[in-house]
Write a protein that holds these residues in place. Sequence first.
Motif, PDB file in Angstrom:
ATOM      1  N   MET A  66     -13.248  87.561  41.060  1.00 55.16           N
ATOM      2  CA  MET A  66     -13.708  88.614  40.156  1.00 55.16           C
ATOM      3  C   MET A  66     -12.702  88.830  39.021  1.00 55.16           C
ATOM      4  N   GLY A  67     -13.197  88.905  37.795  1.00 53.98           N
ATOM      5  CA  GLY A  67     -12.345  89.266  36.672  1.00 53.98           C
ATOM      6  C   GLY A  67     -11.165  88.355  36.471  1.00 53.98           C
ATOM      7  N   CYS A  68     -11.379  87.035  36.559  1.00 55.31           N
ATOM      8  CA  CYS A  68     -10.241  86.107  36.444  1.00 55.31           C
ATOM      9  C   CYS A  68     -10.675  84.798  35.800  1.00 55.31           C
ATOM     10  N   ALA A 108     -10.681  71.162  42.658  1.00 52.79           N
ATOM     11  CA  ALA A 108     -10.218  70.642  43.940  1.00 52.79           C
ATOM     12  C   ALA A 108     -10.913  71.282  45.134  1.00 52.79           C
ATOM     13  N   TYR A 109     -11.637  72.363  44.879  1.00 56.84           N
ATOM     14  CA  TYR A 109     -12.241  73.117  45.979  1.00 56.84           C
ATOM     15  C   TYR A 109     -13.731  72.784  46.096  1.00 56.84           C
ATOM     16  N   PRO A 110     -14.192  72.286  47.239  1.00 57.00           N
ATOM     17  CA  PRO A 110     -15.591  71.864  47.370  1.00 57.00           C
ATOM     18  C   PRO A 110     -16.558  72.956  47.796  1.00 57.00           C
ATOM     19  N   GLY A 111     -16.059  74.091  48.211  1.00 54.67           N
ATOM     20  CA  GLY A 111     -16.920  75.116  48.789  1.00 54.67           C
ATOM     21  C   GLY A 111     -17.625  75.975  47.756  1.00 54.67           C
ATOM     22  N   PRO A 112     -18.438  76.930  48.232  1.00 54.59           N
ATOM     23  CA  PRO A 112     -19.190  77.797  47.316  1.00 54.59           C
ATOM     24  C   PRO A 112     -18.288  78.815  46.627  1.00 54.59           C
ATOM     25  N   VAL A 113     -18.542  79.004  45.331  1.00 58.81           N
ATOM     26  CA  VAL A 113     -17.742  79.909  44.514  1.00 58.81           C
ATOM     27  C   VAL A 113     -18.659  80.880  43.786  1.00 58.81           C
ATOM     28  N   TRP A 114     -18.291  82.153  43.807  1.00 60.45           N
ATOM     29  CA  TRP A 114     -18.958  83.187  43.032  1.00 60.45           C
ATOM     30  C   TRP A 114     -17.976  83.703  41.995  1.00 60.45           C
ATOM     31  N   LEU A 115     -18.251  83.469  40.727  1.00 58.85           N
ATOM     32  CA  LEU A 115     -17.449  84.023  39.636  1.00 58.85           C
ATOM     33  C   LEU A 115     -18.132  85.309  39.202  1.00 58.85           C
ATOM     34  N   VAL A 116     -17.465  86.436  39.403  1.00 62.49           N
ATOM     35  CA  VAL A 116     -18.078  87.748  39.155  1.00 62.49           C
ATOM     36  C   VAL A 116     -17.310  88.442  38.040  1.00 62.49           C
ATOM     37  N   GLY A 167     -20.771  76.302  42.141  1.00 64.50           N
ATOM     38  CA  GLY A 167     -20.475  77.617  41.583  1.00 64.50           C
ATOM     39  C   GLY A 167     -21.687  78.341  41.065  1.00 64.50           C
ATOM     40  N   ARG A 168     -21.532  79.657  40.973  1.00 69.62           N
ATOM     41  CA  ARG A 168     -22.533  80.500  40.331  1.00 69.62           C
ATOM     42  C   ARG A 168     -21.797  81.636  39.642  1.00 69.62           C
ATOM     43  N   LEU A 169     -22.371  82.089  38.516  1.00 69.76           N
ATOM     44  CA  LEU A 169     -21.764  83.141  37.710  1.00 69.76           C
ATOM     45  C   LEU A 169     -22.614  84.397  37.806  1.00 69.76           C
ATOM     46  N   ILE A 170     -21.963  85.516  38.134  1.00 72.59           N
ATOM     47  CA  ILE A 170     -22.643  86.804  38.262  1.00 72.59           C
ATOM     48  C   ILE A 170     -22.016  87.775  37.262  1.00 72.59           C
ATOM     49  N   ILE A 171     -22.845  88.394  36.438  1.00 75.03           N
ATOM     50  CA  ILE A 171     -22.378  89.378  35.455  1.00 75.03           C
ATOM     51  C   ILE A 171     -22.836  90.759  35.902  1.00 75.03           C
ATOM     52  N   ARG A 172     -21.887  91.677  36.005  1.00 76.09           N
ATOM     53  CA  ARG A 172     -22.204  93.046  36.394  1.00 76.09           C
ATOM     54  C   ARG A 172     -22.442  93.865  35.117  1.00 76.09           C
ATOM     55  N   PRO A 173     -23.683  94.297  34.865  1.00 77.51           N
ATOM     56  CA  PRO A 173     -24.021  94.964  33.597  1.00 77.51           C
ATOM     57  C   PRO A 173     -23.208  96.239  33.376  1.00 77.51           C
ATOM     58  N   ARG A 174     -22.805  96.430  32.121  1.00 78.83           N
ATOM     59  CA  ARG A 174     -22.139  97.651  31.645  1.00 78.83           C
ATOM     60  C   ARG A 174     -20.796  97.903  32.338  1.00 78.83           C
ATOM     61  N   CYS A 175     -20.250  96.911  32.997  1.00 74.32           N
ATOM     62  CA  CYS A 175     -18.973  97.086  33.689  1.00 74.32           C
ATOM     63  C   CYS A 175     -17.843  96.418  32.909  1.00 74.32           C
ATOM     64  N   GLY A 176     -16.643  97.003  33.038  1.00 71.60           N
ATOM     65  CA  GLY A 176     -15.443  96.404  32.491  1.00 71.60           C
ATOM     66  C   GLY A 176     -14.646  95.733  33.588  1.00 71.60           C
ATOM     67  N   HIS A 177     -13.334  95.579  33.340  1.00 64.94           N
ATOM     68  CA  HIS A 177     -12.491  94.846  34.277  1.00 64.94           C
ATOM     69  C   HIS A 177     -12.384  95.568  35.621  1.00 64.94           C
ATOM     70  N   GLN A 193     -22.497  92.228  47.514  1.00 64.61           N
ATOM     71  CA  GLN A 193     -22.211  90.904  46.975  1.00 64.61           C
ATOM     72  C   GLN A 193     -21.275  90.120  47.894  1.00 64.61           C
ATOM     73  N   VAL A 194     -20.289  90.796  48.444  1.00 64.49           N
ATOM     74  CA  VAL A 194     -19.373  90.127  49.374  1.00 64.49           C
ATOM     75  C   VAL A 194     -20.122  89.680  50.620  1.00 64.49           C
ATOM     76  N   LEU A 195     -20.988  90.532  51.160  1.00 61.99           N
ATOM     77  CA  LEU A 195     -21.747  90.175  52.353  1.00 61.99           C
ATOM     78  C   LEU A 195     -22.717  89.036  52.076  1.00 61.99           C
ATOM     79  N   ASP A 196     -23.315  89.019  50.892  1.00 52.50           N
ATOM     80  CA  ASP A 196     -24.188  87.901  50.527  1.00 52.50           C
ATOM     81  C   ASP A 196     -23.399  86.595  50.494  1.00 52.50           C
ATOM     82  N   ALA A 197     -22.194  86.650  49.909  1.00 51.31           N
ATOM     83  CA  ALA A 197     -21.347  85.460  49.866  1.00 51.31           C
ATOM     84  C   ALA A 197     -20.943  85.033  51.276  1.00 51.31           C
ATOM     85  N   ALA A 198     -20.660  86.000  52.122  1.00 53.48           N
ATOM     86  CA  ALA A 198     -20.301  85.678  53.504  1.00 53.48           C
ATOM     87  C   ALA A 198     -21.465  85.021  54.227  1.00 53.48           C
TER      88      ALA A 198
END
Length: 251
Positions: free
Chosen positions: A101-103, A177-185, A206-216, A229-234
Amino acid sequence: MESNEAGLPIVFVHGMRVSGTMWRPVIQAIGERHPMAAPDLPGHGERRGEPFGMPGAVATVAEAVDDLGGRALLVGLSLGGYVALATAGAHPDRVLGLVAMGCTALPRGLFGAVYRGTARLAAKHPEEANRLSAFAFRRTLPRPQADAMAAGGLSSEAMPGIVEAVRGTDPLASLSAYPGPVWLVNGERDHFRSHERRFLRACRDGRLIIRPRCGHLTSLTDTTDVARQVLDAAAVSTARTHEATPQGNVR
């Protein structure tokens, strides 16, 4: 019938100058089914005063994963996201999924120079910087999240070393280098999303998720939604693990 099997372990990685306590509201929202940890990185929280270095930060996260059984989902925000990326790249066998998240800004060029200057100023006046940070948390976040941010103490004096350590990393190489699933939020208004498409292209899964109207930081405002979102990723990471062949390949 509901299973009594423990859920996928989750390790949360905190941001710059705060500590593992920042994740308490999300951990509480997730509940008790998943074993969870939120360690303090070097120079933060109970480890304030230690020098920060990326190898030590990665070792801290890897140790937390080992304490939970040796494989886990990583969730990191800001500095925690960069550390989680580095951990996934260095120890892909221990990371079953990654929520970063945020990186998604490359820590170089003008962006890196601005944060280097800010960090140096904060380190010259750390107590004042800590007070300003706590005030900003209270103005930006609901009370429980703001309190959690500051509960473990603040470490503005560590910021220059942290910025230099992050500037020395290659997050795109770690993702490659990382083969697993990634969520960029990212929050829609987050200044750390400037290179998100390059980060997404570097992901193998990978998949990209944008949280509307949110900042850092305001991405953490809706604790229930962050927990979801964390539970969905889990759940996805667990399914991928169960689909794996005995050789460790995913069908």
